[in-house]
Design a protein around this motif. Structure first.
Motif, PDB file in Angstrom:
ATOM      1  N   TYR A   1      40.741  32.137  30.126  1.00  0.00           N
ATOM      2  CA  TYR A   1      40.978  33.412  30.441  1.00  0.00           C
ATOM      3  C   TYR A   1      40.192  33.939  31.677  1.00  0.00           C
ATOM      4  N   LEU A   2      38.716  33.658  31.534  1.00  0.00           N
ATOM      5  CA  LEU A   2      37.766  33.947  32.615  1.00  0.00           C
ATOM      6  C   LEU A   2      37.927  32.930  33.958  1.00  0.00           C
ATOM      7  N   ALA A   3      38.330  31.855  33.827  1.00  0.00           N
ATOM      8  CA  ALA A   3      38.744  31.142  34.927  1.00  0.00           C
ATOM      9  C   ALA A   3      39.871  31.555  35.696  1.00  0.00           C
ATOM     10  N   SER A   4      40.793  32.152  34.945  1.00  0.00           N
ATOM     11  CA  SER A   4      42.058  32.506  35.680  1.00  0.00           C
ATOM     12  C   SER A   4      41.982  34.097  36.380  1.00  0.00           C
ATOM     13  N   ARG A   5      40.924  34.935  36.056  1.00  0.00           N
ATOM     14  CA  ARG A   5      40.448  36.107  36.836  1.00  0.00           C
ATOM     15  C   ARG A   5      39.735  35.846  38.066  1.00  0.00           C
ATOM     16  N   PRO A   6      39.956  36.852  39.031  1.00  0.00           N
ATOM     17  CA  PRO A   6      39.281  36.864  40.311  1.00  0.00           C
ATOM     18  C   PRO A   6      37.842  36.983  39.985  1.00  0.00           C
ATOM     19  N   PRO A   7      36.770  36.686  40.973  1.00  0.00           N
ATOM     20  CA  PRO A   7      35.383  36.769  40.749  1.00  0.00           C
ATOM     21  C   PRO A   7      35.165  38.273  40.563  1.00  0.00           C
ATOM     22  N   TYR A   8      35.598  39.173  41.321  1.00  0.00           N
ATOM     23  CA  TYR A   8      35.395  40.474  41.235  1.00  0.00           C
ATOM     24  C   TYR A   8      35.638  41.327  39.872  1.00  0.00           C
ATOM     25  N   GLU A   9      36.847  40.533  39.192  1.00  0.00           N
ATOM     26  CA  GLU A   9      36.983  41.302  37.954  1.00  0.00           C
ATOM     27  C   GLU A   9      35.921  40.758  36.754  1.00  0.00           C
ATOM     28  N   ILE A  10      35.505  39.770  37.041  1.00  0.00           N
ATOM     29  CA  ILE A  10      34.468  39.057  35.943  1.00  0.00           C
ATOM     30  C   ILE A  10      33.067  40.035  36.247  1.00  0.00           C
ATOM     31  N   GLY A  11      32.565  40.184  37.611  1.00  0.00           N
ATOM     32  CA  GLY A  11      31.518  40.972  38.000  1.00  0.00           C
ATOM     33  C   GLY A  11      31.623  42.227  37.600  1.00  0.00           C
ATOM     34  N   GLY A  12      32.839  42.686  37.440  1.00  0.00           N
ATOM     35  CA  GLY A  12      32.939  44.233  36.932  1.00  0.00           C
ATOM     36  C   GLY A  12      32.970  44.170  35.397  1.00  0.00           C
ATOM     37  N   LEU A  13      33.342  43.356  34.730  1.00  0.00           N
ATOM     38  CA  LEU A  13      33.167  43.007  33.422  1.00  0.00           C
ATOM     39  C   LEU A  13      31.897  43.015  32.854  1.00  0.00           C
ATOM     40  N   PHE A  14      31.173  42.286  33.499  1.00  0.00           N
ATOM     41  CA  PHE A  14      29.561  41.982  33.175  1.00  0.00           C
ATOM     42  C   PHE A  14      29.022  43.227  33.475  1.00  0.00           C
ATOM     43  N   GLY A  15      29.420  43.936  34.614  1.00  0.00           N
ATOM     44  CA  GLY A  15      28.651  45.249  35.171  1.00  0.00           C
ATOM     45  C   GLY A  15      29.072  46.276  34.132  1.00  0.00           C
ATOM     46  N   ALA A  16      30.154  46.411  33.492  1.00  0.00           N
ATOM     47  CA  ALA A  16      30.472  47.437  32.656  1.00  0.00           C
ATOM     48  C   ALA A  16      29.876  47.102  31.526  1.00  0.00           C
ATOM     49  N   ILE A  17      29.709  45.746  30.894  1.00  0.00           N
ATOM     50  CA  ILE A  17      29.042  45.621  29.685  1.00  0.00           C
ATOM     51  C   ILE A  17      27.426  45.958  29.772  1.00  0.00           C
ATOM     52  N   ALA A  18      26.860  45.670  31.088  1.00  0.00           N
ATOM     53  CA  ALA A  18      25.409  45.891  31.326  1.00  0.00           C
ATOM     54  C   ALA A  18      25.200  47.327  31.250  1.00  0.00           C
ATOM     55  N   VAL A  19      26.176  48.126  31.755  1.00  0.00           N
ATOM     56  CA  VAL A  19      25.709  49.719  31.788  1.00  0.00           C
ATOM     57  C   VAL A  19      25.975  50.168  30.423  1.00  0.00           C
ATOM     58  N   THR A  20      26.863  49.663  29.641  1.00  0.00           N
ATOM     59  CA  THR A  20      27.357  50.163  28.413  1.00  0.00           C
ATOM     60  C   THR A  20      25.977  50.068  27.484  1.00  0.00           C
ATOM     61  N   MET A  21      25.389  48.575  27.721  1.00  0.00           N
ATOM     62  CA  MET A  21      24.366  48.274  26.916  1.00  0.00           C
ATOM     63  C   MET A  21      22.904  48.847  27.169  1.00  0.00           C
ATOM     64  N   VAL A  22      22.872  49.328  28.345  1.00  0.00           N
ATOM     65  CA  VAL A  22      21.645  50.243  28.991  1.00  0.00           C
ATOM     66  C   VAL A  22      21.902  51.850  28.523  1.00  0.00           C
TER      67      VAL A  22
END
Length: 103
Positions: free
Chosen positions: A6-27
């Protein structure tokens, strides 16, 4: 395996947004947990003692005790009223300051 595909089929900006959202939520969650653990609410026990009276008290003794209790109650109510007025004055000062800024 499915996650990798699933992650390989997504564009890089979506993966970056996913990890960014996870990081902001964790903070945010970490800050809230640390903030809530630093609050120490003092627990103050209020012990109420029950007075025992003899069954053969006279009316004069009862009235005398009621007068004593009324003085105590009036003093406590006056103190409570003073504290309320003090708190109201603090909020009034804050309200005046905020109104000066247009709030």
């Amino acid at each position: 395996m499915d996650l990798r595909r699933y992650l390989a089929s997504r564009p890089p900006y979506e993966i970056g947004g996913l990890f960014g959202a996870i990081a902001v939520t964790m903070v945010v969650v970490t800050v809230l947990v640390q903030d809530s653990s630093s609050i120490k609410v003092p627990y103050e026990r209020k012990i109420i003692y029950v007075e025992q009276w003899s069954a053969n008290r006279t009316d004069a003794e009862i009235i005398a005790q009621q007068k004593i209790d009324k003085v105590k109650r009036d003093r406590e109510l006056a103190e409570l009223d003073r504290l309320k007025k003090k708190k109201q004055a603090e909020f009034k000062r804050l309200d005046d300051k905020l109104r000066a800024y247009g709030f």
